[in-house]
Design a protein around this motif. Structure first.
Motif, mmCIF file in Angstrom:
data_model
loop_
_atom_site.group_PDB
_atom_site.id
_atom_site.type_symbol
_atom_site.label_atom_id
_atom_site.label_comp_id
_atom_site.label_asym_id
_atom_site.label_seq_id
_atom_site.Cartn_x
_atom_site.Cartn_y
_atom_site.Cartn_z
ATOM 1 N N GLY A 468 0.797 -1.221 0.000
ATOM 2 C CA GLY A 468 0.000 0.000 0.000
ATOM 3 C C GLY A 468 0.828 1.268 0.000
ATOM 4 N N ASP A 469 0.350 2.275 0.734
ATOM 5 C CA ASP A 469 1.043 3.559 0.795
ATOM 6 C C ASP A 469 1.854 3.703 2.080
ATOM 7 N N GLY A 470 2.104 2.608 2.762
ATOM 8 C CA GLY A 470 3.012 2.620 3.904
ATOM 9 C C GLY A 470 2.421 3.139 5.184
ATOM 10 N N ILE A 471 1.081 3.123 5.324
ATOM 11 C CA ILE A 471 0.483 3.594 6.579
ATOM 12 C C ILE A 471 0.886 2.656 7.710
ATOM 13 N N PHE A 472 1.533 3.218 8.703
ATOM 14 C CA PHE A 472 2.067 2.564 9.901
ATOM 15 C C PHE A 472 3.340 1.754 9.630
ATOM 16 N N SER A 473 3.489 1.143 8.450
ATOM 17 C CA SER A 473 4.695 0.343 8.190
ATOM 18 C C SER A 473 5.918 1.216 7.951
ATOM 19 N N ARG A 474 5.711 2.483 7.565
ATOM 20 C CA ARG A 474 6.844 3.376 7.320
ATOM 21 C C ARG A 474 6.813 4.604 8.226
ATOM 22 N N ILE A 475 6.015 4.548 9.274
ATOM 23 C CA ILE A 475 5.874 5.689 10.178
ATOM 24 C C ILE A 475 6.710 5.473 11.430
#
Length: 669
Positions: A468-475
């Motif tokens: 996806g757009d990295g919600i939580f995984s890149r935060i």
């Protein structure tokens, strides 16, 4: 014209793995014919470097070879270089470890050959000016260094001398452009040397005082085997014996004949063989940079090497600060030094590639070193917060009875998980690279990586595409609460979800215990519209003893209160379940039967489940094909979430690490 001394150096095979077969090949193909040649040509000199384990192997298995080496040394026909006993990257170690490894190899050489080494060889020519003090303190008078690490204006075929904080060391450049080619006649090779030296003498200002020049060349095993098989050294010896302008010598012989040393400052650097892989991951690039590449640039390009280095530094700190039992400390330090082998950090046996088998061996040995200290009766479990990986952000380190774990604030995931049972680091994961894997993850893999997907994003995720757009995984999560006394950590993250950019808030709570942890998620919809999506918790369990030819897949089972499903871990769950995922799952258990470890994920609410094996491939050293370097088991629990405005939902996962009975590994057909 100046006379030229040529110093041939052979650097022995070194590996942190069981390299008995490789060492036997080295003996038969290199040392046996080379020693025979040296005894037949007493005027021809040679230099060797043996890492400590290699020297011990030859002492134990080839005692006659050691006897011959000793005789050649007594005739001053060969020179043995020192260095780190386990061939570490010395510039990355604490001073106590540097000095200890240098002294240990020097002592081993003196006991074996009867002479202590005067010079040293560095793994991958990893250099730093701080090494001057350590080398000098340990009685090392000179060090060989790849010419690519040295300013071009200083490459005039004389030794350099570098000082730092009142101590100095001589530096012998290695001119790999003079590496012999068996297909080029020896006459042409000699002419090449004479022309280069003559050209250098015309341009510099030290010709009158430096009538002797030194060219040092270092061979690897492949290059020297080819020369030995074609009897190149015999032909070369005949030609230089009648030439008079070139002498095959050791550094000791040259240093006795000439006292000229040119002052120079050598900045940090690394060999050309490694530096060409730094600009782009796993892609060879010979383009010269405006600055010298270093081992730190390498670890920035290859994060898995940096993560192993973080673990090495942590265990080094534990060992060096331990004061109670000297014998226990020495035993732990020996295991630590074994794990510091450079092949684990920088490359496989064939090149600068991230093959997990080398790193996992190092993680296993590091855990053994820590376990030796843990066996002290005063060991207590701790949960601490500090900048473990020196990235400017704090990490949370769990030093528990059955495991060691590091929780990272980026995605709030576990990035290192070492079991005390010594199986390796189960969170040692490589993210996919589109150049070789056909897809990019765009986030760092770990255990308890969080995602919030739209339906369309999840459909792509099921097929193995980017998350996806990295919600939580890149935060990067923020700390709400940290209680080392109660072994509790609360993190939070905010994001804008979906096309309408709905504001969502996730609170993530870790409760740590001796056998695992409880992870609680509270997802709040802070927007004015209902939130519809999929909350996914992804755990990537690395295969800790992956060998493409002999590995055994882990066992996987999922169950609800009434049924249990055995999942074939060699295939994706979608492939073996008629294109569907598992529904109503209460718990999932992934078992490493070879390592004797089982991981259980138990949910407070029934979830859906997705699994797929992820094999990472990278180019071989010649770049001719892709080879498997790592296997990761991707295990994802997910829930469909429908949350009204300003409402929240809660999900909890109990993660348990259990010791199980080991099974013998079975070779794949």
């Amino acid at each position: 014209m100046a006379s030229t001394y040529i110093n041939f150096i052979y650097r022995s095979v070194s590996s942190n793995l069981d390299s008995t077969e490789q060492l036997e090949k080295e003996y038969q193909k290199v040392y046996k014919p080379l020693v025979k040649f040296l005894f037949a040509h007493p005027d021809f000199h040679f230099t060797f470097y043996f890492a400590g384990p290699s020297l011990q192997f030859y002492k134990k298995k080839k005692s006659e070879f050691i006897t011959l080496l000793k005789q050649l040394s007594e005739r001053n026909q060969i020179e043995l270089l020192g260095g780190g006993f386990y061939d570490p990257v010395l510039s990355l170690l604490y001073a106590a470890d540097r000095n200890g490894q240098l002294d240990l190899l020097s002592s081993e050489i003196r006991q074996t050959i009867g002479k202590r080494p005067r010079g040293a060889s560095l793994f991958a020519d990893c250099w730093d000016c701080s090494l001057v003090n350590n080398l000098s303190t340990c009685g090392i008078e000179f060090v060989t260094l790849d010419s690519s690490c040295i300013p071009p204006k200083k490459l005039r075929y004389v030794p350099l001398i570098m000082s730092n904080l009142g101590k100095s060391i001589e530096i012998i450049p290695l001119y790999q452009n003079f590496l012999p080619d068996s297909d080029v006649p020896c006459e042409d090779y000699i002419s090449k040397i004479n022309r280069a030296v003559e050209k250098a003498c015309k341009k510099d200002s030290i010709t009158q005082s430096a009538t002797q020049r030194l060219i040092s060349v270092q061979f690897n095993m492949d290059s020297i085997i080819n020369l030995v098989e074609k009897d190149w050294f015999s032909n070369f010896s005949k030609l230089i014996s009648g030439d008079g302008s070139i002498t095959a010598s050791t550094c000791i012989e040259y240093r006795a004949a000439s006292n000229i040393r040119e002052p120079a400052f050598i900045p940090a650097g690394i060999s050309r063989q490694i530096s060409k892989w730094i600009s782009r991951p796993f892609i060879e690039n010979e383009t010269r940079q405006n600055y010298q590449q270093t081992v730190y640039d390498f670890m920035e390009t290859y994060p898995v090497s940096q993560e192993l280095y973080n673990r090495i530094l942590y265990v080094s700190m534990l060992v060096n600060q331990y004061k109670k039992d000297k014998m226990r400390k020495n035993s732990a330090r020996e295991r630590l030094w074994q794990a510091q082998n450079g092949f684990s950090l920088l490359c496989s046996l064939n090149g600068a590639f991230s093959h997990s088998i080398h790193r996992q061996q190092a993680y296993k040995i590091l855990m053994e070193a820590e376990k030796i200290l843990r066996e002290d009766e005063n060991f207590s479990e701790t949960f601490s917060c500090f900048d473990y990986d020196c990235d400017g952000l704090n990490e949370y380190v769990c030093k528990m009875k059955n495991y060691f774990a590091c929780i990272n604030t980026e995605s709030g995931a576990i990035r290192e998980l070492d079991t005390v049972k010594n199986s390796g680091n189960y969170a040692d994961n490589i993210s996919r690279n589109p150049d070789f894997d056909g897809s990019s993850d765009n986030y760092k893999r770990g255990i308890f990586v969080d995602h919030l997907f739209t339906d369309s994003q999840f459909e792509r995720y099921k097929q193995g595409f980017a998350a996806g757009d990295g919600i939580f995984s890149r935060i990067v999560y923020n700390q709400i609460k940290f209680s080392p006394r109660h072994f509790e950590l609360q993190l939070s993250a905010s994001a804008a979800f979906g096309p309408s950019k709905q504001k969502v808030f996730l609170r993530k709570k870790y409760i740590i215990n001796s056998s695992g942890m409880i992870v609680q998620y509270i997802l709040k919809n802070e927007s004015e519209k209902p939130l519809c999506g999929l909350l996914a918790v992804e755990s990537n369990i690395a295969h800790t003893h992956f060998n493409p030819e002999t590995f055994a897949y882990y066992n996987l089972e999922a169950a609800d209160t009434e049924h249990k499903v055995i999942i074939d871990t060699s295939k994706t769950l979608v492939e073996q379940n008629d294109g569907k995922l598992l529904d109503g799952v209460d718990f999932v258990r992934l078992s490493d039967t070879e390592g004797g470890i089982s991981f259980t994920f138990e949910t407070n609410e029934k979830s859906q489940y997705l699994y797929y094996p992820l094999t990472i491939k990278r180019p071989n050293y010649n770049g001719t094909s892709l080879i498997p370097v790592q296997l990761t088991f991707v295990s994802t629990l997910f829930w469909n979430v429908n949350v009204e405005s300003q409402k929240e939902i809660e999900k909890t996962i109990s993660f348990t690490i259990t010791n199980i009975k080991k099974e013998k590994k079975s070779k794949l057909s």
